[in-house]
Design an enzyme around this catalytic site. Structure first.
Site, short mmCIF file in Angstrom:
data_model
loop_
_atom_site.label_atom_id
_atom_site.label_comp_id
_atom_site.label_asym_id
_atom_site.label_seq_id
_atom_site.Cartn_x
_atom_site.Cartn_y
_atom_site.Cartn_z
N LYS A 1 -3.67 16.04 -6.45
CA LYS A 1 -2.75 16.11 -7.61
C LYS A 1 -1.91 17.24 -7.72
O LYS A 1 -0.85 17.27 -8.11
CB LYS A 1 -3.42 15.67 -8.87
CG LYS A 1 -4.25 14.33 -8.91
CD LYS A 1 -3.00 13.22 -9.15
CE LYS A 1 -3.52 11.89 -9.17
NZ LYS A 1 -2.30 10.96 -9.20
N TYR B 1 -9.48 15.15 -4.74
CA TYR B 1 -8.61 14.72 -5.88
C TYR B 1 -7.59 15.65 -6.66
O TYR B 1 -6.49 15.44 -6.69
CB TYR B 1 -9.33 13.72 -7.02
CG TYR B 1 -8.49 13.13 -8.06
CD1 TYR B 1 -7.89 11.88 -7.97
CD2 TYR B 1 -8.57 13.91 -9.33
CE1 TYR B 1 -7.24 11.51 -8.95
CE2 TYR B 1 -7.68 13.46 -10.25
CZ TYR B 1 -7.05 12.07 -10.02
OH TYR B 1 -6.43 11.79 -11.20
N ASP C 1 1.06 -1.28 -0.03
CA ASP C 1 0.10 -0.19 -0.01
C ASP C 1 0.79 1.28 -0.13
O ASP C 1 1.68 1.50 0.85
CB ASP C 1 -0.89 -0.16 1.26
CG ASP C 1 -1.84 1.06 1.32
OD1 ASP C 1 -1.88 2.16 0.65
OD2 ASP C 1 -2.85 0.94 2.03
N VAL C 2 0.82 2.07 -0.86
CA VAL C 2 1.52 3.26 -1.13
C VAL C 2 1.35 4.27 0.00
O VAL C 2 2.33 5.00 0.32
CB VAL C 2 1.69 3.89 -2.44
CG1 VAL C 2 1.86 3.06 -3.57
CG2 VAL C 2 -0.05 4.46 -2.77
N SER D 1 -2.14 14.83 -12.65
CA SER D 1 -3.61 14.67 -13.37
C SER D 1 -3.83 16.30 -14.07
O SER D 1 -3.14 17.16 -13.44
CB SER D 1 -4.61 14.45 -12.39
OG SER D 1 -5.92 14.73 -12.67
#
Length: 265
Positions: free
Chosen positions: A161, A157, A65-66, A144
């Site tokens: 990013k 999100y 898991d990062v 992104s």
């Protein structure tokens, strides 16, 4: 062009699906030695088996898991033990949850940030010490388009990013004395599992903003990522490359297509 990646050791987080998988396969085609991690053991095993069937060298995999620094450090240590070095590290793993901002829970904030932003931080910190020892290396962070123009239905999100793009710049400066390059990649709207539902609802709207009038595929990013990792890009560091099909290159992207249509009559 020979990118001289044969024998180079490449790590890709989230490398068994989507953009990460496409990039991983392209590195294998260039003769690189590959390590991938992800959260789903079965997916990792299936990917490794498929690559072996295609005749590529055995892929090193680890369930990890990062968002866990401990697990990222273990992944990097495992790669070093297996291959002796780490030449390229691609921070690709990410998630998205789309909602109106008041509808998010604190847990969702933490989850998105811990995977998308902290995960990149953890990956960079895991790889950098090995690259410092050899005084060479390339780190590629998948950001992104939301880092440039945020999504109204994806504020967490987008914030995560934007943080990734900022880290790319800072770490490029911090690691340059050791010959380490840090680059970012900004995909456009790419057809992956993470975007599938959003595309199903909004595909026509998305395509309107794209000069090339099509959504991207993971394969559209794979070759540019491999190029960035190679010595052909040796003087590139500290910025994002957009791979978007000309998204928002102009406001009226339909107009040139109409001109073409009229002139072909």
């Amino acid at each position: 062009m020979d990118l001289h990646l044969k024998g180079k050791v490449v790590a890709v987080t989230g490398g068994a699906a989507g953009i990460g998988r496409a990039a991983a396969e392209e590195f294998l085609k260039e003769g690189a030695l590959l390590a991938v991690c992800g959260r789903t053991e079965a997916r990792l095993e299936a990917f490794a088996a498929e690559m072996k069937e295609q005749g590529f060298p055995e892929v090193y995999t680890m369930q990890a898991d990062v968002s866990s620094a401990e697990q990222m450090n273990a992944f990097a240590a495992g790669i070093r033990k297996r291959f002796g070095r780490i030449d390229v590290w691609v921070n690709n793993a990410g998630i998205a949850i789309n909602k109106f901002f008041l509808d998010y829970t604190e847990e969702e904030w933490d989850r998105i940030q811990s995977i998308n932003l902290k995960g990149v931080w953890n990956g960079c910190r895991a790889a950098a010490p090995y690259m410092q020892e050899q005084e060479s290396g390339v780190i590629i962070n998948i950001s992104s388009f939301a880092a440039k123009i945020p999504l109204a239905d994806g504020p967490i999100y987008a914030a995560s990013k934007a943080g990734v793009s900022s880290l790319t710049k800072t770490l490029a400066a911090d690691l340059a004395p050791w010959g380490i390059r840090v680059m970012g990649v900004i995909p456009g709207m790419i057809r992956t599992a993470i975007s599938e539902e959003n595309i199903r609802v909004n595909e026509e709207k998305f395509v309107q903003a794209i000069s090339m009038k099509r959504l991207g595929l993971p394969e559209d990013l794979a070759k540019p990522v491999v190029f960035i990792a190679s010595d052909a890009a040796a003087y590139m560091s500290g910025f994002d490359i957009e791979i978007t099909g000309g998204k928002f290159a102009a406001q009226n992207t339909d107009w040139p297509w109409q001109v073409k249509k009229e002139r072909e009559v």
